[in-house]
Design a protein around this motif. Structure first.
Motif, PDB file in Angstrom:
ATOM      1  N   SER A   2       0.699  -1.152   0.448  1.00 36.84           N
ATOM      2  CA  SER A   2      -0.191   0.066  -0.177  1.00 36.84           C
ATOM      3  C   SER A   2       1.155   1.399  -0.484  1.00 36.84           C
ATOM      4  O   SER A   2       2.482   1.225   0.455  1.00 36.84           O
ATOM      5  CB  SER A   2      -0.979  -0.182   0.900  1.00 36.84           C
ATOM      6  N   SER A   3       0.626   2.518  -0.410  1.00 35.86           N
ATOM      7  CA  SER A   3       0.724   3.511   0.011  1.00 35.86           C
ATOM      8  C   SER A   3       1.549   4.179   0.928  1.00 35.86           C
ATOM      9  O   SER A   3       0.240   3.393   2.235  1.00 35.86           O
ATOM     10  CB  SER A   3      -0.180   5.018  -1.399  1.00 35.86           C
ATOM     11  N   GLU A  23       2.261   3.880  -3.630  1.00 28.04           N
ATOM     12  CA  GLU A  23       2.477   1.779  -3.580  1.00 28.04           C
ATOM     13  C   GLU A  23       3.734   1.120  -4.436  1.00 28.04           C
ATOM     14  O   GLU A  23       3.946   1.222  -6.354  1.00 28.04           O
ATOM     15  CB  GLU A  23       0.926   1.575  -4.027  1.00 28.04           C
ATOM     16  N   THR A  56      -1.749   7.923   7.122  1.00 27.82           N
ATOM     17  CA  THR A  56      -1.838   6.904   6.420  1.00 27.82           C
ATOM     18  C   THR A  56      -1.537   5.629   5.660  1.00 27.82           C
ATOM     19  O   THR A  56      -0.432   5.132   4.906  1.00 27.82           O
ATOM     20  CB  THR A  56      -3.490   7.505   5.123  1.00 27.82           C
ATOM     21  N   GLY A  58      -2.456   3.024   3.031  1.00 28.19           N
ATOM     22  CA  GLY A  58      -3.116   2.534   1.429  1.00 28.19           C
ATOM     23  C   GLY A  58      -4.649   4.104   1.803  1.00 28.19           C
ATOM     24  O   GLY A  58      -4.481   5.171   2.160  1.00 28.19           O
ATOM     25  N   ALA A  59      -5.980   3.036   1.767  1.00 29.42           N
ATOM     26  CA  ALA A  59      -6.597   4.259   2.453  1.00 29.42           C
ATOM     27  C   ALA A  59      -7.186   4.101   3.930  1.00 29.42           C
ATOM     28  O   ALA A  59      -7.940   4.277   4.541  1.00 29.42           O
ATOM     29  CB  ALA A  59      -7.911   3.049   1.379  1.00 29.42           C
ATOM     30  N   ASP A  60      -6.483   2.984   4.646  1.00 29.02           N
ATOM     31  CA  ASP A  60      -6.679   3.307   6.185  1.00 29.02           C
ATOM     32  C   ASP A  60      -6.341   4.165   7.020  1.00 29.02           C
ATOM     33  O   ASP A  60      -4.788   4.450   6.885  1.00 29.02           O
ATOM     34  CB  ASP A  60      -6.539   2.014   6.233  1.00 29.02           C
ATOM     35  N   ARG A 154       2.252  -4.724   3.744  1.00 29.60           N
ATOM     36  CA  ARG A 154       2.122  -4.170   3.333  1.00 29.60           C
ATOM     37  C   ARG A 154       2.948  -2.780   2.674  1.00 29.60           C
ATOM     38  O   ARG A 154       3.301  -2.774   2.093  1.00 29.60           O
ATOM     39  CB  ARG A 154       0.765  -3.022   3.846  1.00 29.60           C
ATOM     40  N   THR A 187       6.497  -1.782  -1.560  1.00 25.14           N
ATOM     41  CA  THR A 187       6.290  -1.074  -0.967  1.00 25.14           C
ATOM     42  C   THR A 187       7.633  -0.427  -0.055  1.00 25.14           C
ATOM     43  O   THR A 187       7.519  -1.173   1.188  1.00 25.14           O
ATOM     44  CB  THR A 187       5.290   0.060  -0.212  1.00 25.14           C
TER      45      THR A 187
END
Length: 362
Positions: A2-3, A23, A56, A58-60, A154, A187
């Motif tokens: 994830s980013s 990402e 953050t 990703g989206a979390d 991640r 990542t």
């Protein structure tokens, strides 16, 4: 995978950082000791909490001080690798690697299969039955890499992973990490003081000084045309800061004027803060000012002389702003011919076409 996005401030450590990783991107963090690099890793991992900020993956959202959110480290999906392998001494190599998938609830047989797969990937399958005390430093780091990747993180955080290894072991481990990170598009954020680590593994270099990000860009760009003092130091080039006062001309805060070349598109438009960058190999050393009229002549008193492979690196006194003095690389024959030694007054000469002038990082 994830980013990563970090906006954080820690007043006690004087850290105020905005930091992003796409990402699948590998970012190398460079900077002097105490600059805030490890603090940034701790923020991402959840081992440090900012006074104010939001993080953050990703989206979390894993940290948000305004909303009182702080996801604990074990629940973030982040794996860390430092210069110490930190393997469980009472478990075998295979059991160490299987520990992460077992912690996620993977069945014992499947976790063993995953451990075998990752040990094979890092060239350590033959070590599966050993205990950590029976491993060399390089072997232990290979196992630590397998254990980190078996967690299916991640984001992978690497804090000086090659620092404790000898010069024979480090290149092999560096190649391994390069292969894993690039082929699997992991990542990752890598803290390092080693230019080779950044060149081998990173897509992007970020320079941190005094708790702030002072430079960011593609690895090749930062290390060939640095805009900050630390990046210039690690890239082994000279850097002068100042302001552009005319096309192709820069004047430092202490009044030294230098002349160099700018990119064609920049030459007429560039104004304001800028840096001049030139290699030590581009510096000629004279005992008297040359009769020709090269654009850049610096009176210098040599302060240090160090062997650098086939050359000797001379360095002048630090500049008034505290930045390192100009370095020049000369042959041992030139040292003998000119009778160079610390304390000797000489002239460093640089052709304008050897000096590149770039806008400073804003």
């Amino acid at each position: 995978m994830s980013s990563v996005s970090v906006t954080a401030r820690i007043a006690q450590r004087d850290v105020e950082i905005e930091f992003d990783v796409a990402e699948g991107e590998v970012v190398a963090l460079l900077g002097p000791n105490g600059a805030g690099k490890s603090t940034l890793l701790d923020l991402i991992a959840g081992l440090a909490t900012p006074d104010t900020g939001k993080i953050t993956l990703g989206a979390d959202v894993v940290t948000d001080t305004a909303r009182g959110i702080h996801v604990p480290p074990h629940a973030r999906g982040v794996a860390s690798l430092s210069q110490s392998a930190l393997l469980f001494p009472h478990l075998s190599v295979a059991e160490n690697v299987a520990f992460a998938p077992r912690s996620r609830g993977v069945r014992r047989r499947d976790a063993r299969a995953l451990a075998q797969s990752w040990l094979s990937a890092v060239g350590a399958l033959d070590l599966a039955g050993r205990r950590p005390a029976q491993l060399s430093g390089g072997q232990a780091q290979r196992v630590a890499i397998a254990r980190a990747l078996a967690a299916e993180p991640r984001v992978l955080l690497l804090d000086e992973p090659m620092a404790a290894l000898d010069v024979e072991t480090a290149p092999g481990l560096r190649r391994l990490l390069r292969t894993v990170l690039r082929e699997q598009r992991r990542t990752a954020v890598v803290v390092t003081h080693d230019l080779l680590d950044a060149l081998a593994m990173a897509d992007t270099v970020v320079v941190v000084e005094s708790g702030r990000i002072v430079e960011r860009g593609p690895t090749a760009d930062v290390l060939t045309s640095p805009r900050s003092a630390f990046a210039a130091q690690i890239a082994g080039v000279n850097l002068l800061t100042g302001r552009v006062d005319a096309p192709g001309s820069l004047t430092t805060a202490w009044g030294l004027r230098v002349f160099g070349h700018m990119d064609g598109a920049q030459a007429e438009a560039m104004t304001g803060d800028a840096v001049a960058v030139f290699a030590p190999s581009a510096v000629a050393v004279h005992l008297e000012p040359p009769r020709a009229s090269p654009r850049n002549i610096f009176p210098v008193t040599i302060t240090t002389m160090d062997a650098q492979g086939a050359y000797v690196r001379l360095r002048g006194a630090d500049y008034p702003d505290g930045s390192p003095g100009t370095a020049a690389d000369v042959t041992p024959a030139a040292v003998a011919e000119l009778d160079l030694e610390p304390g000797r007054a000489v002239y460093f000469v640089v052709k304008s076409q050897e000096m590149a002038i770039h806008p400073a990082v804003r």
